[in-house]
Design a protein around this motif. Sequence first.
Motif, short mmCIF file in Angstrom:
data_model
loop_
_atom_site.label_atom_id
_atom_site.label_comp_id
_atom_site.label_asym_id
_atom_site.label_seq_id
_atom_site.Cartn_x
_atom_site.Cartn_y
_atom_site.Cartn_z
N HIS A 75 0.86 -1.19 0.00
CA HIS A 75 0.00 0.00 0.00
C HIS A 75 0.89 1.24 0.00
CE1 HIS A 75 -3.15 2.63 2.29
NE2 HIS A 75 -3.16 2.86 0.99
N ILE A 76 0.77 2.05 -1.04
CA ILE A 76 1.59 3.25 -1.15
C ILE A 76 0.69 4.44 -1.46
CG2 ILE A 76 3.65 2.00 -1.94
CD1 ILE A 76 3.02 3.03 -4.81
N ALA A 77 1.24 5.63 -1.26
CA ALA A 77 0.53 6.86 -1.61
C ALA A 77 1.55 7.98 -1.72
CB ALA A 77 -0.51 7.19 -0.53
N PHE A 78 1.27 8.93 -2.58
CA PHE A 78 2.15 10.12 -2.66
C PHE A 78 1.42 11.26 -3.35
CE2 PHE A 78 3.18 9.56 -7.19
CZ PHE A 78 3.09 8.18 -7.37
N SER A 79 1.94 12.46 -3.07
CA SER A 79 1.45 13.66 -3.74
C SER A 79 2.36 13.99 -4.92
CB SER A 79 1.52 14.87 -2.80
OG SER A 79 0.75 14.67 -1.66
N ARG A 80 1.80 14.60 -5.92
CA ARG A 80 2.59 15.39 -6.88
C ARG A 80 2.32 16.81 -6.42
NH1 ARG A 80 4.00 13.25 -11.71
NH2 ARG A 80 5.10 15.22 -11.86
N THR A 81 3.35 17.37 -5.82
CA THR A 81 3.21 18.53 -4.95
C THR A 81 2.27 19.62 -5.46
OG1 THR A 81 5.45 18.06 -4.23
CG2 THR A 81 4.52 20.21 -3.60
N GLY A 82 1.21 19.80 -4.70
CA GLY A 82 0.26 20.88 -4.98
C GLY A 82 -0.73 20.60 -6.10
N LYS A 83 -0.55 19.49 -6.83
CA LYS A 83 -1.37 19.26 -8.03
C LYS A 83 -2.13 17.94 -8.05
CE LYS A 83 -0.22 22.98 -10.41
NZ LYS A 83 -1.22 24.03 -10.65
N GLY A 84 -1.63 16.95 -7.36
CA GLY A 84 -2.31 15.66 -7.47
C GLY A 84 -1.93 14.72 -6.34
N TYR A 85 -2.71 13.64 -6.22
CA TYR A 85 -2.45 12.65 -5.17
C TYR A 85 -2.95 11.30 -5.64
CZ TYR A 85 -1.97 10.73 -0.48
OH TYR A 85 -1.57 9.99 0.60
N ILE A 86 -2.18 10.26 -5.33
CA ILE A 86 -2.63 8.90 -5.68
C ILE A 86 -2.33 7.97 -4.52
CG2 ILE A 86 -0.44 8.31 -6.82
CD1 ILE A 86 -2.14 6.59 -8.81
N THR A 87 -3.22 7.04 -4.27
CA THR A 87 -2.89 5.94 -3.37
C THR A 87 -3.21 4.63 -4.08
OG1 THR A 87 -3.27 4.85 -1.26
CG2 THR A 87 -5.11 6.17 -2.13
N ILE A 88 -2.26 3.70 -4.04
CA ILE A 88 -2.44 2.39 -4.67
C ILE A 88 -2.41 1.33 -3.57
CG2 ILE A 88 -1.48 0.69 -6.30
CD1 ILE A 88 -0.18 3.00 -7.82
N ASN A 89 -3.45 0.51 -3.53
CA ASN A 89 -3.51 -0.58 -2.56
C ASN A 89 -3.47 -1.90 -3.31
OD1 ASN A 89 -3.95 -2.38 -0.50
ND2 ASN A 89 -6.19 -2.07 -0.52
N ASP A 90 -2.28 -2.52 -3.35
CA ASP A 90 -2.17 -3.81 -4.03
C ASP A 90 -2.14 -4.97 -3.03
OD1 ASP A 90 -2.14 -5.27 -6.41
OD2 ASP A 90 0.04 -5.43 -6.42
N GLU A 91 -2.63 -4.69 -1.82
CA GLU A 91 -2.82 -5.78 -0.86
C GLU A 91 -4.00 -6.64 -1.31
OE1 GLU A 91 -0.79 -6.35 1.48
OE2 GLU A 91 0.08 -4.47 2.17
N ASP A 92 -4.10 -7.84 -0.74
CA ASP A 92 -5.24 -8.71 -1.04
C ASP A 92 -6.48 -8.33 -0.21
OD1 ASP A 92 -3.78 -10.18 -2.86
OD2 ASP A 92 -3.08 -11.61 -1.34
N PHE A 93 -6.36 -7.26 0.58
CA PHE A 93 -7.49 -6.84 1.42
C PHE A 93 -7.74 -5.35 1.23
CE2 PHE A 93 -3.48 -7.18 3.76
CZ PHE A 93 -3.28 -5.88 4.19
N ALA A 94 -8.97 -4.94 1.49
CA ALA A 94 -9.33 -3.52 1.42
C ALA A 94 -8.70 -2.77 2.58
CB ALA A 94 -10.85 -3.37 1.46
N ILE A 95 -8.43 -1.49 2.34
CA ILE A 95 -7.95 -0.64 3.43
C ILE A 95 -9.02 0.43 3.61
CG2 ILE A 95 -6.15 0.95 4.15
CD1 ILE A 95 -4.18 -1.01 3.06
N ASN A 96 -9.75 0.31 4.71
CA ASN A 96 -10.94 1.15 4.89
C ASN A 96 -10.73 2.21 5.96
OD1 ASN A 96 -12.39 -0.24 2.93
ND2 ASN A 96 -13.12 -1.77 4.42
#
Length: 453
Positions: free
Chosen positions: A375-396
């Motif tokens: 599970h990772i996440a990062f900003s593109r400073t001031g313009k965007g944000y993404i989080t990717i969850n490639d675990e086999d379970f949901a992250i709620n």
Amino acid sequence: PAVAAPAGGKKVIANLFEWNWPSVASECTSTLGPKGYGYVQVSPPQEHVRGNQWWVAYQPVSYRIESRKGTRDQFRSMVTTCQAAGVKVIVDAVINHMSGQANGGTGWAGSSYQHYVYPGIYQAQDFHYCGRNGNDDIVNYNDRYEVQNCELVNLADLKTESDYVRSRLAAYLNDLLSLGVDGFRLDASKHMPAADIANILSRLSRSAYIVQEVIYGAGEPIRPEEYTGNGDVHEFRYGKDLARVFRSERLAYLRNFGEGWGHLPTGRASVFIDNHDTQRDDGGVLTYRDRGIYALANAFMLAWPYGSPTVMSSYTYSNRDAGPPSDGNNKTLNTACYSGWECEHRWPVIANMVGFRNATEGTGVSNWYDNGYQHIAFSRTGKGYITINDEDFAINGRSYYTGLPAGRYCDVIHGTFSANTCSGPVITVDANGWFTANVPAHDAIAIHASARL
Ligand code: ARE
């Protein structure tokens, strides 16, 4: 003179592998332009040997712009149409060699040829005969002389050190420039010394985007870095490394992906999850067959500020050599997306992430988060944000710090933003830059400044 990286704010390339010219033209208008792709890369346009295999395109027999993909007029009109849609055109240019068939014949457009004789273009004296391995073929990639003077799979190897050959190759590229093209992918660049390529490029009538195919091979003497003076270079380690991370390692390792992994300098690297060779010949890479994981890998590529990304667009195939859908004369049929053609560049996640790339161009990474695993996440400073969850379970119910201005943003992984509406979930960033959301297993959320309601 060459230019190093795709110019302008829209740098993403769609590789419409083996599409015919009328289909490329209509895709530029209907999809590539509207979705924000800056470039389309097309397959080799010159006359080639006959046959139904896709790779006939890589065996030139003349430089007439007439192939199974269309005529010169169709090519010219495709370039005009794409540019009118805001999409520049990159041509796959085969300049290292001519055909490789032992016997001669008649090419697609009617030119007769023999192996090493292409009337009016090249004669026997214009080719290398390396005198090795019994048949002049390359066997040992650890030998620079052999790689650059012997034949790649029997393909007649042009003497790119000769003034005549250089001028003939430049004339071909200049003809394409006269038809309006914006750049070239130089096929089999490893098999030409970087200085020979530099000389040919010095003869171009105007500047063009250049990307060279030099496949990194561990321990090989010819290295991709040798070619960065001429323009961009394909970074083959990118797709292999990313596939390994997604298949068997941890997404958390990606926090310094790119130069931190020994890859080419970001300003010279052309990157992709797979290309037409690796999807066939390199079992490790992710391809359209990996479906959702392939989409996530492309989403990461488009979100992560390293190199110039190319999105691959494939036709469906079950054996390595099979060509694209074609008529009884091997003329390529018009593309029908999702029926014989995979059209990965249209997959909503991938197409919408092109807009993310454009909106975040020029910004760095901040607010990196990982859970140590998938599970990772990062900003593109001031313009965007993404989080990717490639675990086999949901992250709620987790909260994410984006640093973005407060507002309502379209989650472009699950919805398309257009005319100020979002067809999917809306993410609300609060006054302190945080949002809270659920991310299902093997899924992602992405928001950016150009998709804010
Ligand atoms: C076909 C037949 C051959 C036949 C030949 C001539 O398959 O059996 O001898 O025709 O009649 C493509 C296809 C080939 C095809 C060729 C010509 O892949 O199958 O041959 O067209 O029609 C090396 C090169 C690299 C090259 C790859 C494939 O360095 O430049 O091999 N990639 C480009 C294109 C290909 C294309 C060609 C070049 C030729 O992208 O699609 O071939 O124009 C290590 C090394 C790499 C090496 C790799 C594979 O990893 O580090 O440098 O790549 O092994 O050998």
